[in-house]
Scaffold this motif. Structure first.
Motif, short mmCIF file in Angstrom:
data_model
loop_
_atom_site.label_atom_id
_atom_site.label_comp_id
_atom_site.label_asym_id
_atom_site.label_seq_id
_atom_site.Cartn_x
_atom_site.Cartn_y
_atom_site.Cartn_z
N PHE A 17 18.01 -49.62 -25.11
CA PHE A 17 18.88 -48.56 -25.64
C PHE A 17 20.32 -48.89 -25.32
O PHE A 17 20.62 -49.77 -24.49
CB PHE A 17 18.49 -47.19 -25.08
CG PHE A 17 18.51 -47.09 -23.58
CD1 PHE A 17 19.60 -46.56 -22.93
CD2 PHE A 17 17.43 -47.55 -22.83
CE1 PHE A 17 19.63 -46.47 -21.55
CE2 PHE A 17 17.45 -47.47 -21.45
CZ PHE A 17 18.56 -46.93 -20.81
N ARG A 18 21.22 -48.18 -25.97
CA ARG A 18 22.66 -48.45 -25.81
C ARG A 18 23.25 -47.53 -24.75
O ARG A 18 22.93 -46.35 -24.69
CB ARG A 18 23.39 -48.27 -27.14
CG ARG A 18 23.10 -49.38 -28.15
CD ARG A 18 23.75 -49.08 -29.50
NE ARG A 18 23.67 -50.22 -30.39
CZ ARG A 18 22.58 -50.54 -31.09
NH1 ARG A 18 21.49 -49.79 -30.99
NH2 ARG A 18 22.59 -51.60 -31.89
N ILE A 19 24.14 -48.12 -23.96
CA ILE A 19 24.87 -47.36 -22.93
C ILE A 19 26.37 -47.55 -23.16
O ILE A 19 26.83 -48.66 -23.43
CB ILE A 19 24.49 -47.84 -21.51
CG1 ILE A 19 23.05 -47.48 -21.19
CG2 ILE A 19 25.42 -47.25 -20.46
CD1 ILE A 19 22.59 -47.95 -19.82
N THR A 20 27.09 -46.47 -23.05
CA THR A 20 28.56 -46.53 -23.16
C THR A 20 29.15 -46.78 -21.78
O THR A 20 28.81 -46.09 -20.81
CB THR A 20 29.12 -45.22 -23.74
OG1 THR A 20 28.60 -45.02 -25.05
CG2 THR A 20 30.64 -45.27 -23.81
N LEU A 21 30.03 -47.76 -21.69
CA LEU A 21 30.72 -48.08 -20.45
C LEU A 21 32.13 -47.50 -20.51
O LEU A 21 32.87 -47.77 -21.45
CB LEU A 21 30.79 -49.59 -20.23
CG LEU A 21 29.46 -50.34 -20.24
CD1 LEU A 21 29.69 -51.84 -20.10
CD2 LEU A 21 28.55 -49.83 -19.12
N ARG A 22 32.46 -46.70 -19.52
CA ARG A 22 33.76 -46.02 -19.49
C ARG A 22 34.55 -46.47 -18.27
O ARG A 22 34.06 -46.41 -17.14
CB ARG A 22 33.54 -44.50 -19.46
CG ARG A 22 34.81 -43.66 -19.55
CD ARG A 22 34.50 -42.19 -19.49
NE ARG A 22 33.66 -41.77 -20.60
CZ ARG A 22 33.12 -40.56 -20.71
NH1 ARG A 22 33.31 -39.67 -19.75
NH2 ARG A 22 32.38 -40.26 -21.76
N VAL A 47 25.14 -58.21 -17.47
CA VAL A 47 25.44 -57.77 -18.84
C VAL A 47 26.71 -56.92 -18.86
O VAL A 47 27.60 -57.11 -19.71
CB VAL A 47 24.25 -56.97 -19.42
CG1 VAL A 47 24.63 -56.30 -20.74
CG2 VAL A 47 23.05 -57.88 -19.62
N ILE A 48 26.82 -56.00 -17.90
CA ILE A 48 27.99 -55.12 -17.86
C ILE A 48 29.24 -55.91 -17.49
O ILE A 48 30.32 -55.71 -18.06
CB ILE A 48 27.74 -53.96 -16.89
CG1 ILE A 48 26.63 -53.06 -17.43
CG2 ILE A 48 29.02 -53.15 -16.67
CD1 ILE A 48 26.20 -51.96 -16.48
N VAL A 57 29.54 -58.90 -9.32
CA VAL A 57 29.39 -58.48 -7.93
C VAL A 57 30.55 -57.61 -7.47
O VAL A 57 30.51 -57.01 -6.39
CB VAL A 57 29.25 -59.70 -6.99
CG1 VAL A 57 28.02 -60.51 -7.35
CG2 VAL A 57 30.50 -60.57 -7.02
N ARG A 58 31.62 -57.54 -8.29
CA ARG A 58 32.78 -56.72 -7.92
C ARG A 58 32.92 -55.53 -8.86
O ARG A 58 34.02 -55.13 -9.24
CB ARG A 58 34.05 -57.57 -7.92
CG ARG A 58 34.07 -58.59 -6.79
CD ARG A 58 35.41 -59.26 -6.61
NE ARG A 58 35.69 -60.26 -7.63
CZ ARG A 58 36.67 -60.18 -8.50
NH1 ARG A 58 37.47 -59.14 -8.51
NH2 ARG A 58 36.84 -61.12 -9.40
N LEU A 59 31.79 -54.94 -9.23
CA LEU A 59 31.76 -53.74 -10.06
C LEU A 59 31.09 -52.60 -9.31
O LEU A 59 30.08 -52.79 -8.63
CB LEU A 59 30.99 -54.00 -11.36
CG LEU A 59 31.68 -54.77 -12.47
CD1 LEU A 59 30.70 -55.03 -13.60
CD2 LEU A 59 32.90 -54.00 -13.01
N GLN A 60 31.67 -51.42 -9.45
CA GLN A 60 31.01 -50.20 -8.95
C GLN A 60 30.67 -49.34 -10.17
O GLN A 60 31.53 -49.09 -11.02
CB GLN A 60 31.92 -49.43 -8.00
CG GLN A 60 31.25 -48.22 -7.38
CD GLN A 60 32.22 -47.41 -6.54
OE1 GLN A 60 33.24 -46.92 -7.04
NE2 GLN A 60 31.91 -47.25 -5.26
#
Length: 289
Positions: A17-22, A47-48, A57-60
């Motif tokens: 499914f699709r997820i919106t990244l904000r 992917v994100i 590794v530097r994403l929250q």
């Protein structure tokens, strides 16, 4: 035998499914990615990260609640299973809020945060900075390196000093050896201000207000002055620094009882290269028109 397995394809699509990244800063446009419930955590971050152009590794990441409010961030090592299943079942919005970190998520979660108000004369209102520091950072001199360079531009005329704010006024310039531990907490309002380093004068803490001294405008600041200046010259200097058309000058102490301005009533504070800390006994109030 080379024909695609239609049943397998349909099953895979049902789990995707699709997820919106904000973007948490609000500076970037939303991005849509396809996520499968088959993905493990490493694959999801990969992917994100590719979609938003940042190291995985530097994403929250933080999901939205059903109330459309931001939920607690997903911690390092946490499973995505529950979040993905809730999204898949439409029990919560299919939105992830991402924050680009300077550290890895694992390192970031071991850092402490302190809020600092940036008092810079070319901005209308104080800007809040959230600075993150580790156990090895003990003093304010260690904290200054955490401030983005674009927020404290280098200058030959001023240096940047941490200070204490009292009801929106700079009450004290702190020593660089001041312990960070004493600055963490609700009882301390920490600021970062421009302090003049040139000239033969002394330092004065000032604030701008309109009508009542309770109605502060613009940012508080620190200016150097000399008794050799005339009040009118000093007034022009203040107006040039703040961009405010000044109606009147008054002096206030901690009781905030106003007295007419005079150089004699200002305490003797040396320039910034002198020994810190410097505590201001009174404040110069600039009444704007």
């Amino acid at each position: 035998s080379d024909k695609p397995d239609l049943k397998l394809y349909v099953e895979q699509e049902q789990r995707t499914f699709r997820i919106t990244l904000r973007d948490s800063s609000g500076l970037a446009d939303n991005v849509i990615v396809k996520i499968s419930t088959d993905f493990d955590e490493e694959k999801i971050y990969a992917v994100i990260g590719a979609a938003v152009g940042h190291s995985p590794v530097r994403l929250q990441l933080a999901p939205l609640k059903a109330s459309s409010r931001k939920a607690s961030p997903i911690k390092y090592g946490d499973k995505f299973d529950e979040v993905l299943n809730f999204m898949k079942a439409n029990k919560q919005p299919r939105v992830l809020i991402y924050t680009k970190l300077l550290h890895s998520l694992k390192e970031f979660e071991n850092l402490q945060k302190i809020n600092v108000m940036l008092c810079r004369q070319d901005i209308d209102k104080p800007k809040q900075l959230s600075l993150f520091f580790g156990k090895e950072d003990r003093y304010l001199k260690d904290l200054i390196d955490k401030v983005p360079k674009e927020d404290i531009p280098a200058s030959d005329d001023v240096t940047w000093k941490f200070c204490l704010l009292n009801r929106g006024k700079i009450s004290q310039i702190l020593d660089s050896e001041f312990p960070i531990s004493k600055a963490v907490g609700r009882s301390v309002n920490l600021g970062l201000a421009e302090v003049p380093v040139k000239g033969s004068g002394r330092l004065c803490s000032f604030f701008c207000y309109s009508g009542s001294y309770l109605n502060s405008v613009r940012v508080p600041g620190i200016i150097s002055f000399s008794e050799k200046e005339s009040p009118s010259e000093f007034k022009k200097q203040l107006s040039s620094l703040t961009g405010v058309e000044i109606k009147d000058l008054n002096l206030f102490d901690d009781s905030m009882f106003p007295e007419p301005f005079s150089f004699e009533l200002l305490q003797e504070n040396p320039l910034a290269e002198a020994e810190m800390p410097i505590k201001f006994e009174n404040y110069l109030g600039l009444s704007s028109t």
